[in-house]
Design a protein around this motif. Sequence first.
Motif, PDB file in Angstrom:
ATOM      1  N   LEU A 130      -9.522 -11.617   4.923  1.00 36.14           N
ATOM      2  CA  LEU A 130      -9.842 -12.410   4.746  1.00 36.14           C
ATOM      3  C   LEU A 130     -10.082 -13.761   4.428  1.00 36.14           C
ATOM      4  O   LEU A 130      -9.740 -14.618   5.580  1.00 36.14           O
ATOM      5  CB  LEU A 130     -10.933 -12.158   4.088  1.00 36.14           C
ATOM      6  CG  LEU A 130     -12.278 -10.708   4.890  1.00 36.14           C
ATOM      7  CD1 LEU A 130     -13.117  -9.823   3.798  1.00 36.14           C
ATOM      8  CD2 LEU A 130     -13.181 -11.373   5.525  1.00 36.14           C
ATOM      9  N   LEU A 131      -8.789 -14.062   3.562  1.00 39.42           N
ATOM     10  CA  LEU A 131      -8.161 -14.451   3.004  1.00 39.42           C
ATOM     11  C   LEU A 131      -7.191 -15.411   4.254  1.00 39.42           C
ATOM     12  O   LEU A 131      -7.442 -17.199   4.133  1.00 39.42           O
ATOM     13  CB  LEU A 131      -7.514 -14.994   1.608  1.00 39.42           C
ATOM     14  CG  LEU A 131      -8.516 -14.158   0.526  1.00 39.42           C
ATOM     15  CD1 LEU A 131      -7.856 -13.805  -1.106  1.00 39.42           C
ATOM     16  CD2 LEU A 131      -9.020 -14.865   0.235  1.00 39.42           C
ATOM     17  N   LEU A 132      -6.463 -14.844   4.808  1.00 34.13           N
ATOM     18  CA  LEU A 132      -5.977 -15.283   5.733  1.00 34.13           C
ATOM     19  C   LEU A 132      -6.212 -16.348   7.004  1.00 34.13           C
ATOM     20  O   LEU A 132      -5.887 -16.814   7.066  1.00 34.13           O
ATOM     21  CB  LEU A 132      -4.784 -14.715   6.009  1.00 34.13           C
ATOM     22  CG  LEU A 132      -3.411 -14.069   4.897  1.00 34.13           C
ATOM     23  CD1 LEU A 132      -3.296 -11.883   6.022  1.00 34.13           C
ATOM     24  CD2 LEU A 132      -2.545 -14.896   5.249  1.00 34.13           C
ATOM     25  N   SER A 133      -7.834 -15.437   7.304  1.00 26.74           N
ATOM     26  CA  SER A 133      -8.590 -16.176   7.807  1.00 26.74           C
ATOM     27  C   SER A 133      -9.023 -17.209   7.346  1.00 26.74           C
ATOM     28  O   SER A 133      -9.418 -18.391   7.884  1.00 26.74           O
ATOM     29  CB  SER A 133      -9.292 -15.050   8.514  1.00 26.74           C
ATOM     30  OG  SER A 133      -9.923 -15.639   9.621  1.00 26.74           O
ATOM     31  N   ALA A 134      -9.801 -17.566   6.475  1.00 28.62           N
ATOM     32  CA  ALA A 134     -11.309 -17.978   5.865  1.00 28.62           C
ATOM     33  C   ALA A 134     -10.173 -19.022   5.469  1.00 28.62           C
ATOM     34  O   ALA A 134     -10.431 -20.509   5.689  1.00 28.62           O
ATOM     35  CB  ALA A 134     -11.530 -17.631   4.988  1.00 28.62           C
ATOM     36  N   TRP A 135      -9.314 -18.662   4.220  1.00 29.62           N
ATOM     37  CA  TRP A 135      -8.455 -19.857   3.396  1.00 29.62           C
ATOM     38  C   TRP A 135      -7.018 -20.237   4.390  1.00 29.62           C
ATOM     39  O   TRP A 135      -7.156 -21.319   4.240  1.00 29.62           O
ATOM     40  CB  TRP A 135      -7.934 -19.463   2.394  1.00 29.62           C
ATOM     41  CG  TRP A 135      -9.592 -19.026   1.462  1.00 29.62           C
ATOM     42  CD1 TRP A 135     -10.482 -19.768   2.085  1.00 29.62           C
ATOM     43  CD2 TRP A 135      -9.568 -18.894   0.319  1.00 29.62           C
ATOM     44  NE1 TRP A 135     -11.781 -19.730   1.134  1.00 29.62           N
ATOM     45  CE2 TRP A 135     -11.130 -19.064  -0.365  1.00 29.62           C
ATOM     46  CE3 TRP A 135      -8.694 -17.974  -0.665  1.00 29.62           C
ATOM     47  CZ2 TRP A 135     -11.161 -18.851  -1.842  1.00 29.62           C
ATOM     48  CZ3 TRP A 135      -9.371 -17.401  -2.026  1.00 29.62           C
ATOM     49  CH2 TRP A 135     -10.853 -17.896  -2.501  1.00 29.62           C
ATOM     50  N   GLU A 136      -6.481 -19.373   4.627  1.00 28.31           N
ATOM     51  CA  GLU A 136      -5.025 -20.271   5.603  1.00 28.31           C
ATOM     52  C   GLU A 136      -5.734 -20.395   6.435  1.00 28.31           C
ATOM     53  O   GLU A 136      -3.921 -20.989   7.490  1.00 28.31           O
ATOM     54  CB  GLU A 136      -4.126 -19.179   5.017  1.00 28.31           C
ATOM     55  CG  GLU A 136      -4.076 -18.468   3.638  1.00 28.31           C
ATOM     56  CD  GLU A 136      -3.223 -19.546   2.761  1.00 28.31           C
ATOM     57  OE1 GLU A 136      -2.922 -20.411   3.394  1.00 28.31           O
ATOM     58  OE2 GLU A 136      -3.899 -19.283   1.797  1.00 28.31           O
ATOM     59  N   GLY A 137      -6.796 -20.604   7.620  1.00 23.51           N
ATOM     60  CA  GLY A 137      -7.160 -20.487   8.966  1.00 23.51           C
ATOM     61  C   GLY A 137      -6.070 -20.267  10.158  1.00 23.51           C
ATOM     62  O   GLY A 137      -6.000 -20.893  10.744  1.00 23.51           O
ATOM     63  N   LEU A 138      -5.552 -18.794   9.044  1.00 24.72           N
ATOM     64  CA  LEU A 138      -4.120 -18.235  10.310  1.00 24.72           C
ATOM     65  C   LEU A 138      -5.133 -17.671  11.335  1.00 24.72           C
ATOM     66  O   LEU A 138      -6.460 -17.047  11.340  1.00 24.72           O
ATOM     67  CB  LEU A 138      -3.709 -17.245   9.843  1.00 24.72           C
ATOM     68  CG  LEU A 138      -2.810 -18.286   9.091  1.00 24.72           C
ATOM     69  CD1 LEU A 138      -1.249 -16.911   8.220  1.00 24.72           C
ATOM     70  CD2 LEU A 138      -1.882 -18.707  10.296  1.00 24.72           C
ATOM     71  N   GLY A 139      -5.179 -17.590  12.813  1.00 23.82           N
ATOM     72  CA  GLY A 139      -5.545 -16.365  13.823  1.00 23.82           C
ATOM     73  C   GLY A 139      -5.323 -15.439  13.679  1.00 23.82           C
ATOM     74  O   GLY A 139      -4.999 -14.921  12.793  1.00 23.82           O
TER      75      GLY A 139
END
Length: 180
Positions: A130-139
């Motif tokens: 979730l953090l990689l997606s939401a905070w780091e903006g990764l797809g």
Amino acid sequence: MSSSPAEPVTADPDAPRDDAWFTALFHEHATSVHRYLLRRAHTDDVEDLTAETFAVAWRRRDDIPHGFELQWLFRTAGFLVSNHHRKKRATPVEELPERDTTIDPMHDVIDDEGLKQAFRQLSDRDREVLLLSAWEGLGASDNAGVLNISSNAASVALSRARSRLLHALDGDVSDTSSPR
């Protein structure tokens, strides 16, 4: 040194992995790596961990896959944070922290208490996805590179993590404890 931005590292796959390549890598990704580490480590350790991440990148520059430099750096930084957290550091009695330092600092940025509690109920893997997606903006494909899994598995993991977070927010903790 010119004031124009550095050419993206991913621009030329055949470029030699020399000082210029590393300088471009650093300029292109240092801020993202630093922010990634700020959410995962104590503020006092972030500069050292960022420097260590790029030191590893220099030593292993030939192992960094072209086009996946940022994912490789995030993965390396994640390993360094994990190793750092395993180290035992003595805390002088005069310098005892006022807050619980066993709680990951990234959780401090969540203001909503319900969301914070739901987030803590998730597994480490779900939180990371979730953090990689939401905070780091990764797809999904970028998450796959960081997590060392296929893009399809990363998409499924993100979907399941979101679902478990929603269940936890609704107070249904039964689904948050399922194996991942």
